[in-house]
Write a protein that holds these residues in place. Structure first.
Motif, PDB file in Angstrom:
ATOM      1  N   GLN A 293      22.797   4.884  13.159  1.00 49.48           N
ATOM      2  CA  GLN A 293      22.509   3.621  12.500  1.00 49.48           C
ATOM      3  C   GLN A 293      21.720   3.871  11.216  1.00 49.48           C
ATOM      4  O   GLN A 293      22.222   4.477  10.295  1.00 49.48           O
ATOM      5  N   ARG A 294      20.437   3.455  11.140  1.00 53.09           N
ATOM      6  CA  ARG A 294      19.646   3.600   9.911  1.00 53.09           C
ATOM      7  C   ARG A 294      18.675   4.761   9.992  1.00 53.09           C
ATOM      8  O   ARG A 294      17.644   4.780   9.325  1.00 53.09           O
ATOM      9  N   ARG A 328      14.900   6.912   7.051  1.00 50.46           N
ATOM     10  CA  ARG A 328      14.826   5.907   8.103  1.00 50.46           C
ATOM     11  C   ARG A 328      14.736   4.518   7.486  1.00 50.46           C
ATOM     12  O   ARG A 328      13.932   4.280   6.575  1.00 50.46           O
ATOM     13  N   GLY A 329      15.569   3.617   7.963  1.00 49.54           N
ATOM     14  CA  GLY A 329      15.503   2.238   7.526  1.00 49.54           C
ATOM     15  C   GLY A 329      14.428   1.494   8.287  1.00 49.54           C
ATOM     16  O   GLY A 329      14.550   1.254   9.490  1.00 49.54           O
ATOM     17  N   LEU A 331      13.097  -1.611   7.401  1.00 51.65           N
ATOM     18  CA  LEU A 331      13.545  -2.996   7.438  1.00 51.65           C
ATOM     19  C   LEU A 331      14.914  -3.052   6.780  1.00 51.65           C
ATOM     20  O   LEU A 331      15.429  -2.056   6.284  1.00 51.65           O
ATOM     21  N   ARG A 332      15.495  -4.224   6.752  1.00 51.11           N
ATOM     22  CA  ARG A 332      16.824  -4.356   6.155  1.00 51.11           C
ATOM     23  C   ARG A 332      16.833  -3.943   4.695  1.00 51.11           C
ATOM     24  O   ARG A 332      17.809  -3.366   4.217  1.00 51.11           O
ATOM     25  N   SER A 333      15.747  -4.203   3.979  1.00 55.04           N
ATOM     26  CA  SER A 333      15.700  -3.896   2.546  1.00 55.04           C
ATOM     27  C   SER A 333      14.685  -2.815   2.208  1.00 55.04           C
ATOM     28  O   SER A 333      14.430  -2.552   1.037  1.00 55.04           O
ATOM     29  N   SER A 335      13.425   1.250   3.035  1.00 55.60           N
ATOM     30  CA  SER A 335      13.760   2.527   3.661  1.00 55.60           C
ATOM     31  C   SER A 335      12.753   3.591   3.257  1.00 55.60           C
ATOM     32  O   SER A 335      12.159   3.536   2.171  1.00 55.60           O
ATOM     33  N   TRP A 372      12.564  -0.092  -1.883  1.00 58.07           N
ATOM     34  CA  TRP A 372      12.649  -1.498  -1.514  1.00 58.07           C
ATOM     35  C   TRP A 372      13.671  -2.184  -2.411  1.00 58.07           C
ATOM     36  O   TRP A 372      13.551  -2.139  -3.636  1.00 58.07           O
ATOM     37  N   ARG A 376      20.352  -7.515  -4.220  1.00 56.86           N
ATOM     38  CA  ARG A 376      21.378  -6.533  -4.594  1.00 56.86           C
ATOM     39  C   ARG A 376      21.031  -5.775  -5.863  1.00 56.86           C
ATOM     40  O   ARG A 376      21.255  -4.580  -5.949  1.00 56.86           O
TER      41      ARG A 376
END
Length: 410
Positions: A293-294, A328-329, A331-333, A335, A372, A376
């Motif tokens: 995954q992330r 490692r991600g 949060l969604r935005s 890393s 961050w 987009r």
């Protein structure tokens, strides 16, 4: 001659790119914006004593272009920024970083063209080159699935590093080919070959031939074993000693889980150099990778003989490397990226080498960064980097770098 070669390569890429973008089914996106950065270095001059710091600001336009016209995809991205130094203002300059690529993927064929240009006065911590540097790189690669059992690939690379006088320039060309054939459902044989030339202004030119013959056996659904036979030949002009490196590896690959894979290989290497006794050593490579995954992790280590030709390295070396990276991600935005690299480089003493050229180097580089991207077209990156160089004769040099980059596109 060099400028014509670069212009021809770039012209060919742009010609194909324009054809792609003008096709009747082409769709293009353009995003322009601003690139800015702040950086603090506590050892700007890279000295072992009397360290002096500096703060550097950069700002300028950036852009991203993407065009698609099946089966082609073309992209161009980068920025042009003016740098301002708080203390060493004589180093203020225009920094350029551009990349472009064209890809075409078919059912059995794939073609890729790449071009990049970098103009910078930022000194590589592990390099002795100073002043403004312009680097052109270009590459073209083609692969084809000949049948359900065999694949073929060919490629060409070009690199021109243009340095400010009195630093010398270096131009390199490289051609390569690969062929893979599945003999039986469990056995595969593959052959790779490459030839590189290195053209220096002052230092004698050099050529390197590299080839690898591999045999792989699928021992089980999770285990592969095999043999790698490698050969390198280094040729240098002006009666400098040539060298041959022959290596034989046994390798073992094992899938611990569908996301985690281990690859270990070890063997023996023989080095023959003119007017010198033969050298031999155990060689090894190891790698473990995990992707889920992330979360992506990679750990690698190696010890081997190899020939290297750059603006700083010239000849055959006994090299030990170790590296680790973890992305490692959070949060969604958001890393996190962490990397650390260690390289120990020991020159193989040749009859033409000075005492300084024979000295060993131990380089360590570690970085941690947060990226961050709340939307987009906005990216903010903060990072800390620590660099350390130890040479056999010179003193140890250490530098810490703190950086913040903000890029906004619309």
């Amino acid at each position: 001659m060099r400028k014509r070669c670069v212009s021809s390569l770039l012209g060919a890429l742009l010609a194909v790119s324009v054809s792609c973008s003008l096709g009747h089914a082409a769709s293009c996106e353009f995003h322009g914006g601003v690139y800015s950065s702040w950086e603090y270095r506590d050892n700007y001059l890279g000295t072992a004593h009397n360290r002096r710091s500096d703060t550097i600001y950069e700002i300028g336009p950036s852009a991203e272009i993407v065009c698609r016209a099946q089966p082609f995809t073309w992209n161009l991205s980068g920025h042009v920024a003016r740098s301002y130094h708080n203390r060493f203002d004589e180093d203020d300059s225009t920094e350029v970083d551009l990349t472009s690529g064209l890809a075409a993927v078919g059912r059995r064929d794939s073609l890729e063209l790449e071009y990049a240009f970098v103009q910078t006065t930022e000194e590589d911590f592990f390099s002795d080159i100073s002043g403004e540097t312009r680097i052109h790189t270009g590459a073209i690669s083609y692969s084809r699935t000949l049948s359900s059992l065999s694949t073929l690939g060919v490629g060409y690379t070009y690199r021109l590093e243009d340095n400010t006088f009195p630093e010398q320039d270096i131009e390199s060309h490289g051609a390569s080919g690969t062929f893979s054939y599945r003999i039986t459902p469990r056995n595969t044989v593959s052959l790779t070959a490459g030839y590189n030339t290195y053209d220096y202004d002052i230092t004698p030119d050099a050529q390197v031939l590299r080839s690898t013959l591999s045999f792989e056996h699928a021992w089980s659904p999770r285990t592969d074993v095999g043999v790698d036979l490698e050969y390198q030949h280094q040729y240098r002009e002006e009666d400098l000693p040539d060298s041959d490196i022959k290596s034989a590896y046994l390798f073992w690959a094992y899938a611990l889980t569908p996301q985690t894979r281990v690859l270990l290989s070890g063997g023996y290497s023989w080095l023959n150099m003119e007017d010198m006794d033969r050298e031999r050593a155990f060689v090894a490579r190891g790698e473990i990778t995990h992707a889920w995954q992330r979360n992506t992790f990679r750990l690698a280590a190696s010890r081997e003989y190899t020939a290297e030709f750059t603006t700083d390295e010239y000849g055959t070396y006994d090299i030990r490397r170790a590296s680790a990276s973890w992305e490692r991600g959070l949060l969604r935005s958001l890393s996190l990226l962490t990397t650390i690299t260690y390289v120990e480089r020991k020159p193989i003493a040749g009859i033409d080498m000075t005492e300084i050229e024979r000295q060993e180097e131990k380089d360590t580089a570690g970085m941690i960064s947060l990226v961050w991207a709340p939307i987009r077209y906005i990216t903010m990156t903060s990072s800390y980097e620590r660099l350390r160089e130890v040479e056999e004769i010179s003193d140890t040099v250490v530098e810490n770098r703190y950086r913040i980059i903000v890029e906004v596109l619309y």
